[in-house]
Design a protein around this motif. Structure first.
Motif, PDB file in Angstrom:
ATOM      1  N   ILE A   1      15.774  68.369  10.751  1.00 20.55           N
ATOM      2  CA  ILE A   1      16.512  68.117  11.995  1.00 20.55           C
ATOM      3  C   ILE A   1      16.681  69.413  12.787  1.00 20.55           C
ATOM      4  N   ASN A   2      16.998  70.495  12.090  1.00 25.33           N
ATOM      5  CA  ASN A   2      17.121  71.783  12.775  1.00 25.33           C
ATOM      6  C   ASN A   2      15.802  72.190  13.415  1.00 25.33           C
ATOM      7  N   GLY A   3      14.701  71.951  12.696  1.00 14.28           N
ATOM      8  CA  GLY A   3      13.386  72.303  13.217  1.00 14.28           C
ATOM      9  C   GLY A   3      13.012  71.490  14.445  1.00 14.28           C
ATOM     10  N   ILE A   4      13.336  70.205  14.428  1.00 17.35           N
ATOM     11  CA  ILE A   4      13.045  69.357  15.584  1.00 17.35           C
ATOM     12  C   ILE A   4      13.882  69.794  16.787  1.00 17.35           C
ATOM     13  N   SER A   5      15.132  70.203  16.537  1.00 19.57           N
ATOM     14  CA  SER A   5      15.998  70.677  17.618  1.00 19.57           C
ATOM     15  C   SER A   5      15.420  71.930  18.273  1.00 19.57           C
ATOM     16  N   VAL A   6      14.992  72.885  17.450  1.00 17.18           N
ATOM     17  CA  VAL A   6      14.386  74.106  17.983  1.00 17.18           C
ATOM     18  C   VAL A   6      13.054  73.785  18.658  1.00 17.18           C
ATOM     19  N   GLY A   7      12.273  72.907  18.034  1.00 20.97           N
ATOM     20  CA  GLY A   7      10.996  72.520  18.611  1.00 20.97           C
ATOM     21  C   GLY A   7      11.147  71.843  19.959  1.00 20.97           C
ATOM     22  N   GLY A   8      12.232  71.096  20.146  1.00 21.03           N
ATOM     23  CA  GLY A   8      12.484  70.465  21.438  1.00 21.03           C
ATOM     24  C   GLY A   8      12.673  71.488  22.540  1.00 21.03           C
TER      25      GLY A   8
ATOM     26  N   ILE B   1       1.949  79.406  22.007  1.00 24.45           N
ATOM     27  CA  ILE B   1       1.267  79.037  20.770  1.00 24.45           C
ATOM     28  C   ILE B   1       1.312  77.521  20.585  1.00 24.45           C
ATOM     29  N   ALA B   2       2.464  76.925  20.911  1.00 22.74           N
ATOM     30  CA  ALA B   2       2.588  75.471  20.812  1.00 22.74           C
ATOM     31  C   ALA B   2       1.608  74.783  21.750  1.00 22.74           C
ATOM     32  N   SER B   3       1.418  75.346  22.949  1.00 25.19           N
ATOM     33  CA  SER B   3       0.472  74.769  23.912  1.00 25.19           C
ATOM     34  C   SER B   3      -0.960  74.868  23.401  1.00 25.19           C
ATOM     35  N   VAL B   4      -1.287  76.006  22.809  1.00 26.76           N
ATOM     36  CA  VAL B   4      -2.631  76.170  22.239  1.00 26.76           C
ATOM     37  C   VAL B   4      -2.835  75.205  21.079  1.00 26.76           C
ATOM     38  N   LEU B   5      -1.814  75.078  20.232  1.00 31.76           N
ATOM     39  CA  LEU B   5      -1.897  74.177  19.090  1.00 31.76           C
ATOM     40  C   LEU B   5      -2.104  72.732  19.539  1.00 31.76           C
TER      41      LEU B   5
ATOM     42  N   ILE C   1       4.047  69.084  23.523  1.00 37.15           N
ATOM     43  CA  ILE C   1       5.263  68.587  22.866  1.00 37.15           C
ATOM     44  C   ILE C   1       5.056  68.520  21.358  1.00 37.15           C
ATOM     45  N   ILE C   2       3.915  67.969  20.942  1.00 37.12           N
ATOM     46  CA  ILE C   2       3.620  67.865  19.507  1.00 37.12           C
ATOM     47  C   ILE C   2       3.515  69.249  18.881  1.00 37.12           C
ATOM     48  N   GLY C   3       2.813  70.155  19.558  1.00 33.30           N
ATOM     49  CA  GLY C   3       2.664  71.513  19.046  1.00 33.30           C
ATOM     50  C   GLY C   3       3.996  72.228  18.926  1.00 33.30           C
ATOM     51  N   ALA C   4       4.891  72.025  19.902  1.00 33.01           N
ATOM     52  CA  ALA C   4       6.203  72.667  19.869  1.00 33.01           C
ATOM     53  C   ALA C   4       7.042  72.161  18.702  1.00 33.01           C
ATOM     54  N   ILE C   5       7.003  70.858  18.457  1.00 35.06           N
ATOM     55  CA  ILE C   5       7.749  70.296  17.329  1.00 35.06           C
ATOM     56  C   ILE C   5       7.218  70.850  16.010  1.00 35.06           C
ATOM     57  N   ILE C   6       5.892  70.949  15.893  1.00 31.80           N
ATOM     58  CA  ILE C   6       5.284  71.494  14.674  1.00 31.80           C
ATOM     59  C   ILE C   6       5.735  72.937  14.464  1.00 31.80           C
ATOM     60  N   ILE C   7       5.696  73.744  15.527  1.00 28.46           N
ATOM     61  CA  ILE C   7       6.106  75.151  15.425  1.00 28.46           C
ATOM     62  C   ILE C   7       7.576  75.252  15.033  1.00 28.46           C
ATOM     63  N   GLY C   8       8.422  74.459  15.690  1.00 33.39           N
ATOM     64  CA  GLY C   8       9.848  74.494  15.388  1.00 33.39           C
ATOM     65  C   GLY C   8      10.144  74.137  13.944  1.00 33.39           C
ATOM     66  N   VAL C   9       9.523  73.072  13.449  1.00 33.16           N
ATOM     67  CA  VAL C   9       9.738  72.641  12.062  1.00 33.16           C
ATOM     68  C   VAL C   9       9.172  73.672  11.084  1.00 33.16           C
ATOM     69  N   LEU C  10       7.984  74.202  11.399  1.00 28.09           N
ATOM     70  CA  LEU C  10       7.367  75.210  10.529  1.00 28.09           C
ATOM     71  C   LEU C  10       8.271  76.434  10.392  1.00 28.09           C
ATOM     72  N   GLU C  11       8.767  76.946  11.510  1.00 29.08           N
ATOM     73  CA  GLU C  11       9.617  78.133  11.471  1.00 29.08           C
ATOM     74  C   GLU C  11      10.906  77.870  10.697  1.00 29.08           C
ATOM     75  N   THR C  12      11.476  76.707  10.877  1.00 33.17           N
ATOM     76  CA  THR C  12      12.723  76.380  10.186  1.00 33.17           C
ATOM     77  C   THR C  12      12.517  76.278   8.686  1.00 33.17           C
ATOM     78  N   PHE C  13      11.432  75.649   8.269  1.00 28.43           N
ATOM     79  CA  PHE C  13      11.163  75.513   6.837  1.00 28.43           C
ATOM     80  C   PHE C  13      10.835  76.858   6.196  1.00 28.43           C
ATOM     81  N   VAL C  14      10.080  77.692   6.913  1.00 26.46           N
ATOM     82  CA  VAL C  14       9.767  79.027   6.384  1.00 26.46           C
ATOM     83  C   VAL C  14      11.044  79.844   6.223  1.00 26.46           C
ATOM     84  N   SER C  15      11.925  79.789   7.246  1.00 28.98           N
ATOM     85  CA  SER C  15      13.183  80.529   7.177  1.00 28.98           C
ATOM     86  C   SER C  15      14.084  79.995   6.076  1.00 28.98           C
ATOM     87  N   GLY C  16      14.112  78.666   5.913  1.00 28.11           N
ATOM     88  CA  GLY C  16      15.014  78.055   4.951  1.00 28.11           C
ATOM     89  C   GLY C  16      14.553  78.163   3.513  1.00 28.11           C
TER      90      GLY C  16
END
Length: 290
Positions: free
Chosen positions: A7-14, A226-230, A240-255
């Motif tokens: 949920i945190n990752g989706i929030s940041v990805g948004g 990066i999200a746009s390129v992805l 939008i899809i790339g941004a959500i992926i980046i947000g979730v990825l960063e959150t999981f790596v941090s967590g």
């Protein structure tokens, strides 16, 4: 823990998506990456912060004005710099160089006018959380998620379900042919920069509320790029899809791993997508991804 991080990752990805869609829209029309786009988000955040802290303006009114100021700044960037380069028929690379200059100007201007220190919005929302079973969601995360979702849904409807969106897609498809058909392409260029600026201003305000405001906060635009390129440069849905992926990825790596590795994984993903599928997840093959 997994649902919490998701949920945190989706929030940041948004929030990333608000900036990334602006990149996608501008790239679809002009074929260049607007490096000054993140600074537009920073500008909107500073305007809103100044109105709240120094002029004691109503909180919501100040946020709305900051978003509008970002939209105006984005249009002025196009009118003052990019339009003249386009009118001269200069290479696309010149647009990207100009964007780099505008980005540096914004950052140094903010440092001179507002100072180099981190600044915070006054607390408007309680720091309490919403409890959904075993998942705790911060109030600001909920607000960010809802705001981002509404803005992106409205953008999707505008681009794909309206006459204005049809015009934008026509100009994006072939601006020269569109001009021969009597379409005022300069009007659509300005409109796209306005929409992109409003979205970036929304992201800047949300980031300022969630974290802080500082002169180089526009560097978050690199994550959106990066999200746009992805997702595929020029594809709004892909951004939008790339941004959500980046947000979730960063959150999981941090967590689960280490917050210091967050950027390493993000840029590693960028390199991977450029090696495997340069056009992105939903983009089309292009010769140059400037």
């Amino acid at each position: 823990m997994f649902l919490q991080q998701l949920i945190n990752g989706i929030s940041v990805g948004g929030i990333y998506a608000l900036i990334a869609t602006g990149y996608a829209l501008i790239y679809s029309l002009l074929g260049f990456s607007n490096w000054a786009h993140g600074e537009v988000a920073m500008f909107g955040a500073y305007i809103a912060l100044t109105l709240v802290t120094r002029l004691s303006s109503p909180f919501l009114g100040a946020l709305a004005f900051g978003i509008l100021a970002a939209g105006v700044a984005s249009v002025l960037n196009e009118k003052i710099a990019y339009k003249h380069i386009r009118d001269k028929g200069s290479p696309t690379m010149f647009l990207m160089i100009a964007a780099m200059g505008i980005s540096t100007t914004y950052q140094n201007g903010a440092m001179v006018v507002f100072g180099p220190k981190f600044q915070m919005f006054p607390s408007m929302f309680d720091v309490t959380t919403i409890q959904l079973g075993s998942v705790s969601i911060g109030i600001l995360d909920v607000i960010s998620l809802i705001t981002s979702a509404i803005a992106l849904i409205l953008l999707e409807l505008l681009v794909n379900k309206s006459k204005v969106g049809l015009g934008i897609r026509t100009v994006a498809s072939n601006s020269y042919t569109a001009s021969l058909m009597g379409i005022n392409i300069n009007r659509y260029f300005s409109l796209v920069f306005l929409i992109a600026g409003l979205l970036a201003g929304s992201a800047g305000v949300l980031l300022g509320l969630k974290y802080s405001v500082y002169p180089t906060m526009g560097n978050v635009g690199l994550k959106a790029f990066i999200a746009s390129v992805l997702g595929g440069l020029g594809s709004v849905r892909g951004a939008i899809i790339g941004a959500i992926i980046i947000g979730v990825l960063e959150t999981f790596v941090s967590g689960y791993l280490n917050s210091g590795l967050r950027d390493l994984f993000t840029f590693g993903l960028l390199i991977l997508i450029l090696l495997i599928k340069p056009s992105g997840l939903m983009g089309v093959d292009v010769e140059d991804k400037a």
